[in-house]
Scaffold this active site. Structure first.
Site, PDB file in Angstrom:
ATOM      1  CB  SER A 124      -0.940  -0.008   1.210  1.00 31.17           C
ATOM      2  OG  SER A 124      -0.198  -0.109   2.396  1.00 31.17           O
ATOM      3  CE1 TYR A 145       0.553 -11.137  -2.670  1.00 32.11           C
ATOM      4  CE2 TYR A 145       0.711  -8.756  -2.641  1.00 32.11           C
ATOM      5  CZ  TYR A 145       0.206  -9.912  -3.187  1.00 32.11           C
ATOM      6  OH  TYR A 145      -0.652  -9.845  -4.260  1.00 32.11           O
ATOM      7  CB  THR A 171      -1.908 -13.478  -0.969  1.00 29.99           C
ATOM      8  OG1 THR A 171      -2.960 -12.617  -0.521  1.00 29.99           O
ATOM      9  CG2 THR A 171      -2.057 -13.743  -2.451  1.00 29.99           C
ATOM     10  CE  LYS A 252      -7.104 -12.464  -2.587  1.00 29.30           C
ATOM     11  NZ  LYS A 252      -6.218 -12.220  -3.717  1.00 29.30           N
ATOM     12  CG  HIS A 276      -3.918 -12.662  -7.589  1.00 27.93           C
ATOM     13  ND1 HIS A 276      -3.345 -12.831  -6.355  1.00 27.93           N
ATOM     14  CD2 HIS A 276      -3.580 -11.393  -7.958  1.00 27.93           C
ATOM     15  CE1 HIS A 276      -2.683 -11.732  -6.012  1.00 27.93           C
ATOM     16  NE2 HIS A 276      -2.822 -10.838  -6.964  1.00 27.93           N
ATOM     17  CG  ASP A 307     -11.082 -12.409  -4.950  1.00 24.74           C
ATOM     18  OD1 ASP A 307     -10.598 -13.202  -5.791  1.00 24.74           O
ATOM     19  OD2 ASP A 307     -10.363 -11.747  -4.178  1.00 24.74           O
ATOM     20  CB  SER A 308     -11.643 -14.491  -9.176  1.00 29.25           C
ATOM     21  OG  SER A 308     -10.430 -14.365  -8.437  1.00 29.25           O
TER      22      SER A 308
HETATM   23  C1  FNR Z   1      -4.954  -7.561  -6.955  1.00 32.87           C
HETATM   24  N1  FNR Z   1      -5.074  -8.651  -6.106  1.00 32.87           N
HETATM   25  C2  FNR Z   1      -4.294  -8.722  -4.973  1.00 32.87           C
HETATM   26  N2  FNR Z   1      -4.454  -9.752  -4.096  1.00 32.87           N
HETATM   27  C3  FNR Z   1      -3.741  -9.805  -2.951  1.00 32.87           C
HETATM   28  O1  FNR Z   1      -3.903 -10.758  -2.185  1.00 32.87           O
HETATM   29  N3  FNR Z   1      -2.865  -8.802  -2.656  1.00 32.87           N
HETATM   30  C4  FNR Z   1      -2.650  -7.750  -3.465  1.00 32.87           C
HETATM   31  O2  FNR Z   1      -1.867  -6.850  -3.166  1.00 32.87           O
HETATM   32  C5  FNR Z   1      -3.358  -7.722  -4.697  1.00 32.87           C
HETATM   33  N4  FNR Z   1      -3.151  -6.719  -5.594  1.00 32.87           N
HETATM   34  C6  FNR Z   1      -3.950  -6.605  -6.708  1.00 32.87           C
HETATM   35  C7  FNR Z   1      -3.793  -5.508  -7.555  1.00 32.87           C
HETATM   36  C8  FNR Z   1      -4.654  -5.326  -8.639  1.00 32.87           C
HETATM   37  C9  FNR Z   1      -4.494  -4.128  -9.520  1.00 32.87           C
HETATM   38  C10 FNR Z   1      -5.691  -6.270  -8.856  1.00 32.87           C
HETATM   39  C11 FNR Z   1      -6.681  -6.071  -9.972  1.00 32.87           C
HETATM   40  C12 FNR Z   1      -5.823  -7.368  -8.045  1.00 32.87           C
HETATM   41  C13 FNR Z   1      -6.109  -9.679  -6.353  1.00 32.87           C
HETATM   42  C14 FNR Z   1      -7.431  -9.292  -5.700  1.00 32.87           C
HETATM   43  O3  FNR Z   1      -7.374  -9.451  -4.296  1.00 32.87           O
HETATM   44  C15 FNR Z   1      -8.567 -10.192  -6.199  1.00 32.87           C
HETATM   45  O4  FNR Z   1      -8.216 -11.539  -6.024  1.00 32.87           O
HETATM   46  C16 FNR Z   1      -8.891  -9.924  -7.677  1.00 32.87           C
HETATM   47  O5  FNR Z   1      -8.961  -8.536  -7.922  1.00 32.87           O
HETATM   48  C17 FNR Z   1     -10.200 -10.579  -8.055  1.00 32.87           C
HETATM   49  O6  FNR Z   1     -10.414 -10.492  -9.425  1.00 32.87           O
HETATM   50  P1  FNR Z   1     -11.395  -9.399 -10.092  1.00 32.87           P
HETATM   51  O7  FNR Z   1     -12.780  -9.686  -9.585  1.00 32.87           O
HETATM   52  O8  FNR Z   1     -10.904  -8.062  -9.648  1.00 32.87           O
HETATM   53  O9  FNR Z   1     -11.259  -9.582 -11.562  1.00 32.87           O
END
Ligand code: FNR
Length: 383
Positions: A124, A145, A171, A252, A276, A307-308
């Site tokens: 962040s 992470y 994650t 996750k 993801h 999610d996703s």
């Molecule tokens: C993510 N996602 C993600 N997940 C996580 O555990 N830590 C992270 O820092 C991030 N960073 C991240 C950045 C961006 C730009 C995206 C689009 C996604 C994955 C997020 O948590 C989630 O799994 C997905 O966004 C789900 O898919 P949709 O519904 O956004 O297509």
């Protein structure tokens, strides 16, 4: 009603209501490199597209004469009563989509305003303590992470605990970055330019590992970050992970029934089905297709987050009907940040919740518990 009655008085919503229009507006608002990073995915993005398309294969058989005029969308997560069944999925580097660079704070303020829980990402632009403050009364979760340096991992977890986060979401699927052609083509990886490393630069363990002369040197910070990021955890690491905190731990990226069972056996408190958003492994199954197996394997022992591909209230309703405990909103809220900061995220969340609430009403399913008993069929299964 707010929107329809507003329309009678000649006012229309300030941001797009349909996801497709929101996406177009966000794309127009963002520089190409930012759009590529947030909208792009792995490979030819077929899994990313399949995530979204999977929802169109399911439908609920509506029930009439139920009088579902009062709806209750609340859910319980680890004894916390959440007012709604959606949450902000962890999105790192979201600040690149915000005009003022503070996307995490915009999301956290929207979370505070709506009561929608946020999972704050490790990556962040503002430290997790500031994001936690911005959440106000809304309970937040912290996404980890896991770094290679175990002391740094312990430090991040204890900071999250001290800042009042209610669970740690680990994650598993991103210890390496996926093969993302849109970003590879332009060598676009914002973290390597120093974006979203606030939790590292404010961390005493991370700082101590840097020579004193380079503690404020952006290049040294990025190099140090790159050297610790991405611990390829194995089952053997889970007892150590477990020992870091008494908070609930959610994994996750678990999509296989066997992995879910094994995680519960070793004392994990929650499972989070996600691929993801198709950003990591292309060519996989849509996340929704993997949800029923995991829900069956977990058999109600622990919560199952999902999610996703969630783009609307109807997607939320389908995932809940399949047995998800709560449903994560990812890209739609990033686009909310892009089009209107905090107000944009509030608009996105309220629109999704309003649609889900209306659907529960018109389908005669007034509570999340009743939704879980809904007759969910494959499209075409009644013909
Ligand atoms: C993510 N996602 C993600 N997940 C996580 O555990 N830590 C992270 O820092 C991030 N960073 C991240 C950045 C961006 C730009 C995206 C689009 C996604 C994955 C997020 O948590 C989630 O799994 C997905 O966004 C789900 O898919 P949709 O519904 O956004 O297509």
């Amino acid at each position: 009603n707010e929107i329809y009655f507003g329309g009678l008085r000649g006012s229309v919503p300030p941001y797009p209501v349909a996801f497709a229009a929101l996406e177009l507006t966000a794309e127009a608002a963002l520089p190409t490199s930012v759009w590529s990073y947030v909208a792009g995915g792995a490979g030819d993005e077929r899994t990313q597209r399949a995530n979204v398309e999977a929802f169109a294969r399911w439908g609920i058989v509506p029930r009439m004469l139920v009088g579902a005029t009062e709806r209750d969308l609340s859910v319980d997560l680890f004894g916390i009563q959440l007012p709604s069944p959606i949450f902000l999925a962890p999105v790192g580097v979201v600040g690149i989509a915000a005009q003022d660079g503070h996307g995490d704070l915009a999301a956290a303020r929207a979370s505070a305003a709506t009561g929608v829980t946020m999972i704050a990402s490790t990556l962040s632009e503002d430290p997790l303590e500031a994001v936690g403050d911005a959440l106000g009364e809304t309970p937040g979760l912290f996404q980890l992470y896991t770094p290679k340096d175990r002391d740094l991992a312990a430090s991040l977890v204890s900071r999250a605990e001290a800042a009042g986060y209610k669970a740690i979401v680990v994650t598993l699927d991103t210890w390496m970055t996926g093969w993302r052609p849109r970003d590879l083509t332009t060598a676009n990886f914002p973290q390597l330019r120093g974006a979203a490393l606030a939790n590292y630069v404010t961390d005493p363990v991370f700082r101590a590992a840097l020579p004193e002369s380079s503690r404020n040197d952006p290049r040294a910070i990025v190099e140090q970050w790159a050297s610790v990021f991405g611990n390829p955890l194995t089952w053997a690491d889970l007892p150590w992970l477990r020992s870091l905190t008494t908070l609930p731990i959610i994994l996750k990226g678990i999509c296989a029934a066997d992995d879910a069972r094994r995680a519960i056996d070793v004392g994990i408190d929650g499972i989070y089905v996600s691929n993801h958003g198709g950003r990591q492994a292309n060519g996989g199954l849509p996340a929704l297709d993997m949800l029923p197996d995991v829900v069956a394997a977990v058999a109600g022992c622990v919560p199952v987050l999902f999610d996703s591909g969630v783009r609307s209230g109807s997607d939320v309703v389908i995932a809940l009907a399949m047995g998800a405990t709560a449903v994560g909103i990812g890209r739609p809220y990033v686009y909310g940040v892009a089009v209107g900061g905090t107000a944009g995220v509030i608009h996105v969340l309220r629109s999704i919740l309003a649609e889900a609430d209306l659907l529960m009403g018109v389908n005669g399913l007034p509570t999340i518990a009743s939704l879980r008993t809904a007759d969910l069929r494959r499209v075409g299964a009644l013909s």
